[in-house]
Design a protein around this motif. Structure first.
Motif, PDB file in Angstrom:
ATOM      1  N   GLN A 130       0.810  -1.224   0.000  1.00 20.98           N
ATOM      2  CA  GLN A 130       0.000   0.000   0.000  1.00 20.98           C
ATOM      3  C   GLN A 130       0.843   1.273   0.000  1.00 20.98           C
ATOM      4  O   GLN A 130       0.520   2.235  -0.694  1.00 20.98           O
ATOM      5  N   THR A 131       1.925   1.273   0.774  1.00 19.97           N
ATOM      6  CA  THR A 131       2.779   2.461   0.794  1.00 19.97           C
ATOM      7  C   THR A 131       3.394   2.709  -0.571  1.00 19.97           C
ATOM      8  O   THR A 131       3.454   3.844  -1.060  1.00 19.97           O
ATOM      9  N   VAL A 132       3.834   1.628  -1.212  1.00 22.05           N
ATOM     10  CA  VAL A 132       4.422   1.737  -2.545  1.00 22.05           C
ATOM     11  C   VAL A 132       3.386   2.246  -3.536  1.00 22.05           C
ATOM     12  O   VAL A 132       3.667   3.113  -4.381  1.00 22.05           O
ATOM     13  N   ASN A 133       2.158   1.731  -3.442  1.00 22.34           N
ATOM     14  CA  ASN A 133       1.093   2.169  -4.347  1.00 22.34           C
ATOM     15  C   ASN A 133       0.812   3.658  -4.190  1.00 22.34           C
ATOM     16  O   ASN A 133       0.577   4.377  -5.167  1.00 22.34           O
ATOM     17  N   LEU A 134       0.836   4.132  -2.942  1.00 20.58           N
ATOM     18  CA  LEU A 134       0.593   5.550  -2.698  1.00 20.58           C
ATOM     19  C   LEU A 134       1.587   6.416  -3.447  1.00 20.58           C
ATOM     20  O   LEU A 134       1.227   7.409  -4.072  1.00 20.58           O
TER      21      LEU A 134
ATOM     22  N   GLU B 266      -2.388  -0.302   5.748  1.00 21.00           N
ATOM     23  CA  GLU B 266      -1.029  -0.315   6.291  1.00 21.00           C
ATOM     24  C   GLU B 266      -0.450   1.082   6.200  1.00 21.00           C
ATOM     25  O   GLU B 266      -0.473   1.708   5.138  1.00 21.00           O
ATOM     26  N   VAL B 267       0.039   1.590   7.339  1.00 15.81           N
ATOM     27  CA  VAL B 267       0.613   2.928   7.371  1.00 15.81           C
ATOM     28  C   VAL B 267       1.948   2.874   8.119  1.00 15.81           C
ATOM     29  O   VAL B 267       2.141   2.062   9.022  1.00 15.81           O
ATOM     30  N   SER B 268       2.859   3.749   7.759  1.00 13.12           N
ATOM     31  CA  SER B 268       4.151   3.843   8.427  1.00 13.12           C
ATOM     32  C   SER B 268       3.970   4.216   9.894  1.00 13.12           C
ATOM     33  O   SER B 268       2.978   4.833  10.281  1.00 13.12           O
ATOM     34  N   TYR B 269       4.944   3.830  10.716  1.00 15.00           N
ATOM     35  CA  TYR B 269       4.894   4.208  12.124  1.00 15.00           C
ATOM     36  C   TYR B 269       4.832   5.727  12.312  1.00 15.00           C
ATOM     37  O   TYR B 269       4.322   6.204  13.331  1.00 15.00           O
ATOM     38  N   THR B 270       5.322   6.478  11.355  1.00 15.69           N
ATOM     39  CA  THR B 270       5.251   7.936  11.476  1.00 15.69           C
ATOM     40  C   THR B 270       3.808   8.431  11.483  1.00 15.69           C
ATOM     41  O   THR B 270       3.545   9.587  11.840  1.00 15.69           O
ATOM     42  N   PHE B 271       2.870   7.550  11.130  1.00 12.88           N
ATOM     43  CA  PHE B 271       1.450   7.874  11.212  1.00 12.88           C
ATOM     44  C   PHE B 271       1.074   8.277  12.636  1.00 12.88           C
ATOM     45  O   PHE B 271       0.078   8.973  12.850  1.00 12.88           O
TER      46      PHE B 271
END
Length: 305
Positions: free
Chosen positions: A166-170, A219-224
């Motif tokens: 998901q992060t890559v798709n963003l 799915e989101v990075s911990y920086t979320f």
């Protein structure tokens, strides 16, 4: 206790729901978290009336707020669930057209049987998102789904595909730079994975239907964690108390240390740990006599059915 690198509750999460255009995210998130507690205690899930809960929570904030789609104040929403309870869908079905309509008496009667009895309000430091990541991960590792209030960035709307992609798709979609805040939102953190892109991240359960994310999971990075303003774990509900005592927490920690994993109640693994040396394994195993059968796994939980 060694830090687990992966905790995923998606095998336990309740079916994904869709709040539609109504600002009832809080009632969906808390109702789902309530059912997670029941499910982890071997109890059947309840079909809650998010419509009724949404009205009642706004009424706690003041009668004025029941006249329009005002969203839910988190403190008032939690107070409502602990004082009045949450009624059942069979008494007041979800219908955004009824946003300003008071639920019938049957809703309130059923709500009295379904109250949140205890919560763990996590310490969220607005100036230290990194510490907040550790706080939330620790709660998840001790069998608590964490419901969070967030400042929702615009890019959150665009999550799609399998969790690990998901992060890559963003970024490939050009949506990752949409950092403007769209508004406040409530959703649940149901897991984490240190192997996700960009240093690991959380697994979210949302109420935007199954076309969002990976069938409703994101799915989101911990920086979320920089976007999180409150975080609450439900630890007790009517009819049971799943608040872990010191002894129970120690037992769970030893089990994780010994076997490198924990299991959900049917015995199926859903998170992986790490390698142990022989000494560590031997020390941990001395705490147990029943191995890893279902009866033993159940004994790790407050209700031990």
């Amino acid at each position: 206790m060694s830090q687990l690198s992966y905790v995923d509750y998606h095998l336990l999460t309740v079916p994904v729901q869709d709040q539609g255009d109504q600002g009832a995210c809080y009632s969906f998130a808390i109702s789902s978290a309530y059912n997670e507690v029941r499910k982890m205690a071997h109890l059947p899930m309840l079909d809650f009336s998010e419509q009724g809960y949404y009205y009642d929570a706004r009424n706690t904030s003041g009668t004025y707020y029941t006249t329009f789609d005002a969203g839910t104040n988190p403190d008032d929403g939690l107070k409502t669930a602990m004082t009045n309870g949450i009624g059942l869908e069979s008494t007041w079905a979800y219908n955004p057209d009824n946003v300003a309509v008071k639920p019938p008496t049957e809703y309130y009667d059923s709500a009295t049987h379904n109250k949140i009895t205890s919560v763990d309000k996590l310490n969220i430091d607005p100036d230290n998102w990194y510490a907040n990541v550790g706080t939330i991960k620790a709660a998840l590792a001790h069998h608590q789904v964490v419901s969070v209030t967030i400042k929702a960035p615009e890019w959150l709307f665009y999550l799609r595909g399998p969790l690990s992609e998901q992060t890559v798709n963003l970024m490939s979609d050009g949506k990752g730079s949409s950092t403007a805040i769209a508004g406040y939102h409530q959703l649940n953190i149901v897991g984490y994975d240190d192997s996700f892109a960009n240093g690991g991240g959380f697994v979210l359960q949302n109420s935007w239907g199954d076309t969002w994310g990976d069938h409703g999971l994101g799915e989101v990075s911990y920086t979320f964690a920089m976007n999180i303003t409150t975080a609450t774990a439900i630890t007790g509900v009517t009819g049971l108390d799943v608040q872990h005592t010191v002894a129970k927490t120690a037992l769970i920690d030893n089990y994780i240390l010994a076997f490198g994993r924990t299991v959900e109640h049917t015995g199926g693994e859903f998170w992986l740990g790490q390698n142990l040396n022989v000494t560590q394994l031997a020390q941990a195993l001395t705490s147990f006599t029943q191995g890893t059968d279902t009866e033993f796994v159940n004994s790790l939980y407050a209700n031990g059915l």
